[in-house]
Design a protein around this motif. Structure first.
Motif, PDB file in Angstrom:
ATOM      1  N   LYS A 186    -141.178 -84.581 -49.752  1.00 34.60           N
ATOM      2  CA  LYS A 186    -142.179 -83.671 -49.470  1.00 34.60           C
ATOM      3  C   LYS A 186    -142.769 -84.437 -48.026  1.00 34.60           C
ATOM      4  O   LYS A 186    -142.666 -85.670 -47.790  1.00 34.60           O
ATOM      5  CB  LYS A 186    -143.590 -83.956 -50.720  1.00 34.60           C
ATOM      6  CG  LYS A 186    -145.621 -84.130 -50.698  1.00 34.60           C
ATOM      7  CD  LYS A 186    -145.628 -81.902 -51.166  1.00 34.60           C
ATOM      8  CE  LYS A 186    -147.024 -82.174 -50.207  1.00 34.60           C
ATOM      9  NZ  LYS A 186    -147.252 -80.772 -50.714  1.00 34.60           N
ATOM     10  N   THR A 187    -143.636 -83.615 -47.076  1.00 39.18           N
ATOM     11  CA  THR A 187    -144.008 -83.861 -46.177  1.00 39.18           C
ATOM     12  C   THR A 187    -145.551 -83.147 -46.068  1.00 39.18           C
ATOM     13  O   THR A 187    -146.076 -82.074 -46.155  1.00 39.18           O
ATOM     14  CB  THR A 187    -143.450 -83.391 -44.916  1.00 39.18           C
ATOM     15  OG1 THR A 187    -142.019 -84.071 -45.326  1.00 39.18           O
ATOM     16  CG2 THR A 187    -144.329 -83.856 -43.443  1.00 39.18           C
ATOM     17  N   TYR A 188    -146.527 -84.662 -46.489  1.00 37.61           N
ATOM     18  CA  TYR A 188    -147.898 -84.003 -46.292  1.00 37.61           C
ATOM     19  C   TYR A 188    -148.367 -83.501 -44.196  1.00 37.61           C
ATOM     20  O   TYR A 188    -147.730 -82.989 -43.604  1.00 37.61           O
ATOM     21  CB  TYR A 188    -149.189 -84.955 -46.533  1.00 37.61           C
ATOM     22  CG  TYR A 188    -148.573 -85.638 -48.085  1.00 37.61           C
ATOM     23  CD1 TYR A 188    -149.360 -84.751 -48.706  1.00 37.61           C
ATOM     24  CD2 TYR A 188    -148.269 -86.251 -48.601  1.00 37.61           C
ATOM     25  CE1 TYR A 188    -149.466 -84.940 -50.619  1.00 37.61           C
ATOM     26  CE2 TYR A 188    -147.953 -86.835 -50.257  1.00 37.61           C
ATOM     27  CZ  TYR A 188    -148.280 -86.062 -50.764  1.00 37.61           C
ATOM     28  OH  TYR A 188    -148.390 -86.175 -52.170  1.00 37.61           O
ATOM     29  N   PRO A 189    -149.358 -82.485 -44.748  1.00 34.33           N
ATOM     30  CA  PRO A 189    -149.775 -81.758 -43.666  1.00 34.33           C
ATOM     31  C   PRO A 189    -150.507 -82.642 -42.251  1.00 34.33           C
ATOM     32  O   PRO A 189    -150.403 -82.425 -41.309  1.00 34.33           O
ATOM     33  CB  PRO A 189    -151.222 -81.365 -44.325  1.00 34.33           C
ATOM     34  CG  PRO A 189    -150.959 -81.124 -45.502  1.00 34.33           C
ATOM     35  CD  PRO A 189    -149.914 -81.850 -46.240  1.00 34.33           C
ATOM     36  N   ASN A 190    -150.679 -84.188 -43.084  1.00 39.23           N
ATOM     37  CA  ASN A 190    -150.943 -85.366 -42.409  1.00 39.23           C
ATOM     38  C   ASN A 190    -149.871 -85.939 -41.225  1.00 39.23           C
ATOM     39  O   ASN A 190    -149.903 -86.378 -40.975  1.00 39.23           O
ATOM     40  CB  ASN A 190    -151.713 -86.253 -42.402  1.00 39.23           C
ATOM     41  CG  ASN A 190    -151.058 -86.565 -43.572  1.00 39.23           C
ATOM     42  OD1 ASN A 190    -150.225 -87.022 -43.966  1.00 39.23           O
ATOM     43  ND2 ASN A 190    -151.993 -87.559 -44.793  1.00 39.23           N
ATOM     44  N   GLY A 191    -148.155 -85.199 -41.750  1.00 44.21           N
ATOM     45  CA  GLY A 191    -146.786 -85.677 -41.075  1.00 44.21           C
ATOM     46  C   GLY A 191    -146.681 -86.695 -41.835  1.00 44.21           C
ATOM     47  O   GLY A 191    -145.329 -87.127 -41.782  1.00 44.21           O
ATOM     48  N   VAL A 192    -147.642 -87.389 -43.266  1.00 43.91           N
ATOM     49  CA  VAL A 192    -146.567 -88.203 -44.056  1.00 43.91           C
ATOM     50  C   VAL A 192    -145.675 -87.725 -44.427  1.00 43.91           C
ATOM     51  O   VAL A 192    -145.731 -87.019 -45.274  1.00 43.91           O
ATOM     52  CB  VAL A 192    -147.582 -89.237 -44.400  1.00 43.91           C
ATOM     53  CG1 VAL A 192    -146.842 -90.234 -45.765  1.00 43.91           C
ATOM     54  CG2 VAL A 192    -148.439 -89.607 -44.172  1.00 43.91           C
ATOM     55  N   HIS A 193    -144.029 -88.376 -44.746  1.00 46.09           N
ATOM     56  CA  HIS A 193    -142.793 -87.742 -44.821  1.00 46.09           C
ATOM     57  C   HIS A 193    -142.782 -88.710 -45.742  1.00 46.09           C
ATOM     58  O   HIS A 193    -142.795 -89.907 -45.860  1.00 46.09           O
ATOM     59  CB  HIS A 193    -141.747 -88.473 -44.071  1.00 46.09           C
ATOM     60  CG  HIS A 193    -140.768 -87.318 -44.348  1.00 46.09           C
ATOM     61  ND1 HIS A 193    -140.956 -86.123 -45.454  1.00 46.09           N
ATOM     62  CD2 HIS A 193    -139.207 -88.124 -44.453  1.00 46.09           C
ATOM     63  CE1 HIS A 193    -139.227 -86.026 -45.532  1.00 46.09           C
ATOM     64  NE2 HIS A 193    -138.174 -87.168 -45.077  1.00 46.09           N
TER      65      HIS A 193
ATOM     66  N   SER B 236    -142.737 -79.599 -50.448  1.00 50.14           N
ATOM     67  CA  SER B 236    -142.607 -79.340 -49.209  1.00 50.14           C
ATOM     68  C   SER B 236    -140.620 -78.815 -48.627  1.00 50.14           C
ATOM     69  O   SER B 236    -140.659 -77.480 -48.363  1.00 50.14           O
ATOM     70  CB  SER B 236    -142.447 -80.051 -48.017  1.00 50.14           C
ATOM     71  OG  SER B 236    -143.696 -80.732 -48.418  1.00 50.14           O
ATOM     72  N   THR B 237    -139.341 -79.091 -50.025  1.00 52.24           N
ATOM     73  CA  THR B 237    -138.488 -78.727 -49.631  1.00 52.24           C
ATOM     74  C   THR B 237    -137.482 -78.750 -50.980  1.00 52.24           C
ATOM     75  O   THR B 237    -138.082 -79.832 -51.851  1.00 52.24           O
ATOM     76  CB  THR B 237    -137.332 -79.613 -48.501  1.00 52.24           C
ATOM     77  OG1 THR B 237    -137.578 -81.020 -48.864  1.00 52.24           O
ATOM     78  CG2 THR B 237    -137.983 -79.427 -47.625  1.00 52.24           C
ATOM     79  N   GLY B 238    -136.572 -77.602 -51.471  1.00 56.76           N
ATOM     80  CA  GLY B 238    -136.387 -77.567 -52.713  1.00 56.76           C
ATOM     81  C   GLY B 238    -136.884 -77.431 -53.975  1.00 56.76           C
ATOM     82  O   GLY B 238    -137.771 -76.764 -53.690  1.00 56.76           O
TER      83      GLY B 238
END
Lengths: 280, 261
Positions: free
Chosen positions: B9-16, B55-57
């Motif tokens: 998961k990567t949040y829209p503000n770029g936090v991974h 975001s993935t998986g």
């Protein structure tokens, strides 16, 4: 042995404590009446003893007498009904429009961006500034008066509903999502109950403004209504009639506000707030 | 079977927040997810719940891909999140709106009895203590009989005694229908008391660091030597996950450290 001696002593001290509690239940509201009642009686006495002729500030008995006379002639009910009808119609229109617009702006961000700046700009206009325009557009009779009241009621309702929806706790909405509520179910089971307390406050504020604007509307030009009684009293130099109309405004305003409060009370019993604890 | 495959998961503000988290969880298993702050525990739980999309998986439950809240997945949050305008009984029955009123009433009544709050059925949520409110939240989540129950630090706001009571109570309720439990926690003691498997996570970005199987028979004795041994193993893994100096696994001084953050 010591315990059997102690017990009656405890009961004795407990008994007289209950009495002041019961007394204070009546005393507390009565305390609020003390200042107006003393002022009224004092003025009555001043006029009665001849220290003032009471021509410009008639004593309470004179005001009461005027109300009774107006009531007997049937004038009073005619004026009250005219005013109530205007407030009722204007309030209903304002509430309907304010609720719908506020709900749309609160629920749908695009609508808020589109509509809210315009509404806020209109809100900045003193509502009485609309009067000449409304008279031109809608005539001098009932329609323009009702429109003016509706405008006054609209803004607090709009703001109240929009603000209430925007401030619904995201965490509570998430509970609805977890239980997979559909859009309408989310509104009915989560949003509506959540905004209800703020909505009731908005309704009461809106009603207060409705009463304010009915006076403005009736002062502008009316042949009946409590506002007309005010103006008539001024023009014919009858301060007792003005005060009578003011007293009736106060009674009606308080009464209608109380009706909203009482109607909403069963729906708001769940509230966990300072004010919900019975006014401690 | 709940399968997590490369969940990120990567949040829209770029936090991974979470990277390639994979695990397979069998029906009825109790999993504790533990890790330092910012290790993506809650992110992972929200992805499993379908509240946030990965975001993935993928998250799959019995071959159904989870992208939104699912009928077979329930969740209990850190706060009870009871609806303040509903009575305790109506809160518990909130997820049963499709049922006829009498069937719903029966289920609610038995759930109330099960969490020991029958006398509070008509109370408002504001009249409950913190522990009682969380018991209502547990009942509300269990009453639709989910196959997977997610718990996001459910007892962290409660005092130590209430927490311990509710941990035992949760196991007791779990035994009724044996759903899969996935519990996010900060509390090593809680993880070892409840879980079959403890997944230790590592922060920035969050990923799985170590799995520790707790093969202790239930009910577990919090004061036993073996219990302490497992606690130390979890604590050691946690320290390593944060690159702290590794303590000796036999060091008694760390055993008393029940809370860890």
């Amino acid at each position: 042995m010591a315990m059997t001696v102690d017990l009656p002593a405890l009961e004795q001290t407990a008994a007289p404590r209950a009495a002041p509690a019961r007394w204070s239940r009546f005393a507390r509201p009565a305390l609020g009446l003390l200042v107006p009642v003393v002022c009224a009686l004092g003025w009555e006495l001043v006029v009665y003893l001849g220290y003032s002729n009471g021509r410009l500030v008639p004593p309470p008995s004179k005001v009461f007498q005027t109300i009774v006379e107006l009531a007997k002639s049937g004038e009073l009910s005619r004026h009250i009904l005219a005013t109530l009808w205007r407030v009722g119609a204007g309030f209903a229109l304002g509430v309907i429009a304010g609720t719908i617009m506020g709900a749309i702006s609160g629920y749908w961000d695009f609508a808020k961006r589109l509509l809210d700046p315009t509404v806020q700009a209109l809100r900045a206009i003193p509502s009485l500034a609309w009067v000449p325009l409304f008279v031109l557009w809608l005539g001098i009779f009932e329609t323009s008066k009702v429109a003016l009241i509706a405008v006054g009621v609209f803004f607090p309702i709009y703001l109240g509903v929009m603000g209430a929806i925007l401030s619904v706790d995201r965490k509570i909405v998430e509970v609805g999502r977890v239980f997979r509520l559909s859009g309408p179910a989310m509104i009915r089971r989560i949003l509506l109950p959540a905004v209800l307390p703020a909505y009731v406050v908005a309704l009461r504020v809106g009603l207060g403004l409705g009463w304010m604007f009915v006076v403005a509307a009736e002062l502008i030009g009316a042949s009946e209504g409590l506002g007309y009684l005010l103006l008539d009293g001024q023009q014919l130099g009858k301060p007792a009639q003005i005060l009578a109309a003011i007293v009736i405004f106060a009674i009606l305003g308080k009464l209608t506000d109380w009706l909203i409060e009482v109607a909403a009370a069963p729906l708001l019993r769940w509230q966990d707030a300072f004010g919900a604890q019975g006014g401690q | 079977m709940l399968a997590l495959k490369d969940v990120g998961k990567t949040y829209p503000n770029g936090v991974h927040a979470l990277e390639r988290f994979s695990a397979e969880i069998s029906p009825g298993e109790i999993i504790a997810i533990i890790g330092g702050s910012g290790c993506g525990k809650s992110t992972l739980l929200r992805a499993i719940a379908g509240l946030d999309r990965a975001s993935t998986g993928s998250v799959t439950l019995d071959n159904a891909v989870i992208t939104s809240p699912h009928a077979k997945i329930g969740i209990i949050f850190q706060e009870p999140r009871l609806l303040p305008w509903l009575s305790v009984a109506d809160n518990i029955g909130f997820g049963l709106a499709d049922l006829a009123a009498d069937a719903r009433g029966e289920r609610v009544a038995s759930a109330l009895a099960r969490v020991g709050l029958t006398d509070k059925a008509s109370a408002w949520p504001r009249e409950l203590s913190g522990g009682q409110a969380q018991r209502v939240a547990i009942a509300r989540a269990l009453v639709p009989q989910p196959e997977v129950l997610l718990l996001d630090e459910p007892f962290s706001a409660l005092d130590a005694f209430t927490r311990r009571d509710l941990q035992d109570h949760l196991l007791d309720l779990w035994a009724d229908t044996r759903p899969t439990l996935i519990l996010v926690t900060h509390d090593v003691d809680e993880a070892v008391v409840l879980a079959d498997r403890v997944l230790v996570m590592r922060p920035r970005p969050g990923r799985l660091f170590e799995q520790i199987t707790i093969n202790l028979a239930r009910p577990r004795d919090r004061k036993s030597e073996l219990f302490d041994t497992f606690k130390r193993r979890v604590l050691t893994a946690l320290d390593r996950s944060l690159d702290r100096s590794v303590r000796d696994a036999t060091d008694k001084s760390s055993a008393g450290e029940a809370m860890w953050w």
